[in-house]
Design a protein around this motif. Structure first.
Motif, PDB file in Angstrom:
ATOM      1  N   ARG A   1      21.696  21.944 -36.448  1.00 36.56           N
ATOM      2  CA  ARG A   1      21.182  20.629 -36.051  1.00 36.56           C
ATOM      3  C   ARG A   1      19.719  20.481 -36.447  1.00 36.56           C
ATOM      4  O   ARG A   1      19.293  19.432 -36.938  1.00 36.56           O
ATOM      5  CB  ARG A   1      21.339  20.450 -34.544  1.00 36.56           C
ATOM      6  N   HIS A   2      18.949  21.534 -36.242  1.00 32.81           N
ATOM      7  CA  HIS A   2      17.532  21.490 -36.604  1.00 32.81           C
ATOM      8  C   HIS A   2      17.343  21.366 -38.112  1.00 32.81           C
ATOM      9  O   HIS A   2      16.499  20.596 -38.585  1.00 32.81           O
ATOM     10  CB  HIS A   2      16.835  22.760 -36.096  1.00 32.81           C
ATOM     11  N   ASN A   3      18.124  22.097 -38.887  1.00 34.77           N
ATOM     12  CA  ASN A   3      17.912  22.174 -40.332  1.00 34.77           C
ATOM     13  C   ASN A   3      18.412  20.953 -41.091  1.00 34.77           C
ATOM     14  O   ASN A   3      17.944  20.689 -42.210  1.00 34.77           O
ATOM     15  CB  ASN A   3      18.589  23.421 -40.891  1.00 34.77           C
ATOM     16  N   ARG A   4      19.350  20.228 -40.514  1.00 32.67           N
ATOM     17  CA  ARG A   4      20.024  19.166 -41.259  1.00 32.67           C
ATOM     18  C   ARG A   4      19.065  18.173 -41.922  1.00 32.67           C
ATOM     19  O   ARG A   4      19.150  17.962 -43.144  1.00 32.67           O
ATOM     20  CB  ARG A   4      21.004  18.429 -40.346  1.00 32.67           C
ATOM     21  N   PRO A   5      18.137  17.536 -41.213  1.00 33.43           N
ATOM     22  CA  PRO A   5      17.293  16.549 -41.904  1.00 33.43           C
ATOM     23  C   PRO A   5      16.371  17.159 -42.946  1.00 33.43           C
ATOM     24  O   PRO A   5      16.076  16.524 -43.974  1.00 33.43           O
ATOM     25  CB  PRO A   5      16.492  15.898 -40.763  1.00 33.43           C
ATOM     26  N   TYR A   6      15.918  18.392 -42.720  1.00 34.18           N
ATOM     27  CA  TYR A   6      15.032  19.035 -43.680  1.00 34.18           C
ATOM     28  C   TYR A   6      15.781  19.385 -44.969  1.00 34.18           C
ATOM     29  O   TYR A   6      15.268  19.183 -46.083  1.00 34.18           O
ATOM     30  CB  TYR A   6      14.424  20.310 -43.076  1.00 34.18           C
ATOM     31  N   ILE A   7      16.989  19.897 -44.813  1.00 34.52           N
ATOM     32  CA  ILE A   7      17.792  20.259 -45.983  1.00 34.52           C
ATOM     33  C   ILE A   7      18.273  19.012 -46.712  1.00 34.52           C
ATOM     34  O   ILE A   7      18.265  18.950 -47.947  1.00 34.52           O
ATOM     35  CB  ILE A   7      18.987  21.132 -45.563  1.00 34.52           C
ATOM     36  N   ALA A   8      18.693  17.996 -45.972  1.00 30.67           N
ATOM     37  CA  ALA A   8      19.162  16.755 -46.595  1.00 30.67           C
ATOM     38  C   ALA A   8      18.071  16.151 -47.463  1.00 30.67           C
ATOM     39  O   ALA A   8      18.336  15.636 -48.562  1.00 30.67           O
ATOM     40  CB  ALA A   8      19.596  15.763 -45.531  1.00 30.67           C
ATOM     41  N   ASP A   9      16.821  16.212 -47.024  1.00 38.26           N
ATOM     42  CA  ASP A   9      15.718  15.608 -47.750  1.00 38.26           C
ATOM     43  C   ASP A   9      15.351  16.388 -49.005  1.00 38.26           C
ATOM     44  O   ASP A   9      14.859  15.808 -49.980  1.00 38.26           O
ATOM     45  CB  ASP A   9      14.495  15.531 -46.829  1.00 38.26           C
ATOM     46  N   ARG A  10      15.600  17.710 -48.987  1.00 38.84           N
ATOM     47  CA  ARG A  10      15.086  18.575 -50.043  1.00 38.84           C
ATOM     48  C   ARG A  10      16.138  19.149 -50.980  1.00 38.84           C
ATOM     49  O   ARG A  10      15.799  19.630 -52.065  1.00 38.84           O
ATOM     50  CB  ARG A  10      14.311  19.743 -49.404  1.00 38.84           C
ATOM     51  N   VAL A  11      17.403  19.154 -50.567  1.00 35.95           N
ATOM     52  CA  VAL A  11      18.453  19.793 -51.364  1.00 35.95           C
ATOM     53  C   VAL A  11      19.536  18.763 -51.695  1.00 35.95           C
ATOM     54  O   VAL A  11      20.468  18.553 -50.914  1.00 35.95           O
ATOM     55  CB  VAL A  11      19.059  21.002 -50.623  1.00 35.95           C
ATOM     56  N   PRO A  12      19.433  18.097 -52.845  1.00 37.92           N
ATOM     57  CA  PRO A  12      20.397  17.039 -53.189  1.00 37.92           C
ATOM     58  C   PRO A  12      21.827  17.526 -53.315  1.00 37.92           C
ATOM     59  O   PRO A  12      22.759  16.721 -53.225  1.00 37.92           O
ATOM     60  CB  PRO A  12      19.872  16.514 -54.532  1.00 37.92           C
ATOM     61  N   TYR A  13      22.023  18.823 -53.571  1.00 40.68           N
ATOM     62  CA  TYR A  13      23.383  19.345 -53.687  1.00 40.68           C
ATOM     63  C   TYR A  13      24.183  19.147 -52.401  1.00 40.68           C
ATOM     64  O   TYR A  13      25.415  19.099 -52.439  1.00 40.68           O
ATOM     65  CB  TYR A  13      23.350  20.845 -53.998  1.00 40.68           C
ATOM     66  N   ARG A  14      23.517  19.066 -51.281  1.00 43.61           N
ATOM     67  CA  ARG A  14      24.224  18.890 -50.005  1.00 43.61           C
ATOM     68  C   ARG A  14      24.631  17.424 -49.848  1.00 43.61           C
ATOM     69  O   ARG A  14      24.059  16.674 -49.060  1.00 43.61           O
ATOM     70  CB  ARG A  14      23.342  19.354 -48.852  1.00 43.61           C
TER      71      ARG A  14
END
Length: 572
Positions: free
Chosen positions: A271-284
């Motif tokens: 839950r914590h990582n989701r917005p950070y990863i979504a913003d930075r890793v387009p593969y997701r």
């Protein structure tokens, strides 16, 4: 660090042949960087294990970065000869900050990040480094086994002795330990990760034990120090874009003291990582489902070199790209923007730079458009880049289709033939960022880059019109263009739904046929069973009859043997 070696196609590192530990001569230096905070007890075990590594001591340095803990960490008695403890630089905090401080202080050819609760086996560092001697664009991942609760910790001297003797399995209770199940499964599902697609490579980049050439790490930009969690995943994505090959090595074994937070509080971490990863890793892609959003890192970068093109030609290309059904698209205009001076008096309609001014005026306040002097200056953070000359309109679904095609076949470059002129074929070029970076890294002087891209990933020629790239003059922009884009989006969704319906229909028909076959086979089996029951019953009755008749037959034969045959009487 320059290491010659065979060219790896995509992530198939099977062409590399690493030596067995102890059967080769290392020459590269390695810096083991350990971020740590208030963990003296486990750090002592990590350093004790590193003190007994098989890798040459003169090529191994250890940099422990104390992330402002209290009490401060100290260097224990048992540690590698070249070990130092430094304090994290002021101005930041967290694991990513500490690792980056260690990277900047490191002197080795290779950076090997290791957590402060890892107890590496004797050949752990050597197993990592044997790969780095083969090519300078590899990222190597070791394996970990998590210790169970209870039982206490061994002393540092006991750890060093066990590691030196190759008796690491006995340091902790193997029966109560756990493996990195999801990591192991991901590796196994893709043939040891040799068949892993580019979009998946970053997922196995777990920071507990990972190594990369220092030059590659710095080219990728180092750690994102704004992150408090998921810094290893995000770094893995950027290493992918630098053309890295990811090598999971199960020979690089280690113990992890206890279970990590990601295992104990997995849902909270995700839950914590989701917005950070979504913003930075387009593969997701599954994390980017919200409509109308802009992201820090786009999925596709569209590059338009302005040259001497007119405003309308540039507008055709830029506006059509921004109207794509693919939401996370960014456009960069490359042109001589420095020539524009706003403080000079001019005749607005007779200005020789009027087209440049109109372009800048049209897109200066659009957050999806950037300006640069030269296309060579563009550093594409996203996985894909389309370089398209001005004057061509990009279909609403073109970028989505191109990315899907490139991903399905893991292609590195798509050349779209726009038109044929006397001096050659004009093309738009759709590049996979990681493939282009790999090709540039391994290309020799004078080699054609197309040939190298084809060798390391694959290149394909396409007809531009078939893929929706047409002359801009043939397309009307404005409201109708927006309606066309919206219609294309609805059409695309409708086609997807229709395809799903057809798939479900086919699956239902197959299931119905399977049920019919099962029923037919079941009926036949029931008939066969009935016949066998009848035969069994007939055999049973025959057995009973024979058992009853057997004593009489035996008695008759015995009487015949004992009694002489009766003499024939008179008149016989």
């Amino acid at each position: 660090m320059t290491v010659p070696g065979p060219r790896v196609r995509r992530n198939d590192f099977g062409v590399l042949e690493p030596p067995e530990p102890g059967e080769w001569e290392p020459r590269l230096s390695v810096s083991v960087v350990i971020p740590a905070r208030q963990c003296q007890q486990t750090l002592d075990l990590t350093l004790a294990a590193l003190a007994a590594q098989s890798y040459p001591a003169h090529l191994l340095e250890v940099v422990v970065v104390d992330d402002d803990g209290t009490p401060p960490l100290v260097l224990p008695e048992i540690a590698p000869e070249r070990t130092r403890v430094i304090r994290a630089a002021p101005g930041g905090w967290g694991i990513a900050w500490a690792v980056q401080c260690g990277v900047e202080a490191a002197e080795g050819d290779v950076i090997h990040r290791l957590d402060a609760d890892i107890v590496p086996y004797r050949t752990h560092v050597e197993s990592h480094l044997r790969w780095h001697h083969l090519a300078d664009y590899l990222v190597v991942l070791g394996t970990v086994r998590f210790t169970g609760a209870g039982g206490g910790l061994p002393a540092p001297a006991e750890v060093r002795a066990a590691v030196a003797a190759g008796a690491e399995d006995g340091l902790f209770d193997m029966a109560s330990s756990e493996t990195h199940d999801w990591w192991e499964r991901l590796v196994d599902e893709h043939d040891g990760f040799r068949r892993a697609p580019s979009a998946m490579l970053h997922r196995i980049h777990v920071g507990a034990t990972a190594s990369a050439p220092a030059a590659l790490l710095r080219a990728a930009g180092g750690l994102d120090t704004s992150l408090r969690l998921a810094e290893d995943t995000e770094l893995g994505y950027r290493l992918t874009q630098e053309g890295a090959v990811f090598v999971p090595d199960r020979a690089a074994r280690s113990w992890h003291v206890g279970r990590p937070t990601a295992m104990k509080r997995g849902d909270e971490v995700r839950r914590h990582n989701r917005p950070y990863i979504a913003d930075r890793v387009p593969y997701r892609r599954a994390l980017r489902t919200e409509a109308g959003r802009q992201w820090l890192v786009p999925y596709v970068e569209v590059v338009v070199e302005v040259g001497d093109a007119g405003f309308e030609d540039v507008r055709f290309t830029v506006d059509s790209a921004l109207a794509s059904t693919l939401p996370d698209v960014h456009v960069t205009l490359a042109g001589p923007w420095r020539r524009i001076r706003d403080d000079e008096r001019r005749a607005p309609l007779d200005d020789p730079l009027i087209d440049l001014r109109l372009m800048r005026a049209a897109y200066a306040h659009d957050g999806r458009v950037a300006f640069t002097e030269s296309a060579a200056d563009i550093r594409t953070p996203g996985p894909f880049r389309l370089s398209c000359p001005p004057g061509w309109a990009i279909g609403a679904e073109t970028l989505d289709r191109l990315t899907q095609h490139a991903e399905e076949y893991e292609l590195g470059r798509l050349r779209l033939a726009l038109e044929e002129r006397a001096d050659g074929v004009v093309t738009a070029v759709f590049d996979r960022t990681s493939a282009l970076a790999r090709a540039v890294r391994v290309a020799k002087d004078g080699e054609d880059l197309d040939d190298v891209v084809h060798e390391v990933f694959g290149l394909e020629w396409l007809d531009a019109e078939t893929w929706g790239v047409v002359p801009g003059a043939s397309v009307r922009l404005g409201r109708r263009g927006n309606r066309n884009t919206e219609a294309a989006l609805w059409r695309r969704n409708a086609e997807r739904h229709e395809a799903e319906i057809e798939r479900l229909k086919a699956a239902a028909a197959a299931l119905k046929e399977e049920v019919r076959v099962l029923r037919r086979d079941g009926a036949k089996a029931e008939r066969d069973a009935s016949r066998w029951r009848e035969k069994a019953e007939a055999n049973r009755r025959e057995v009973v009859r024979l058992r009853r008749a057997l004593p009489r037959a035996v008695l008759t034969r015995a009487v015949r043997r004992i009694l002489p045959p009766a003499k024939p009487g008179p008149g016989s």
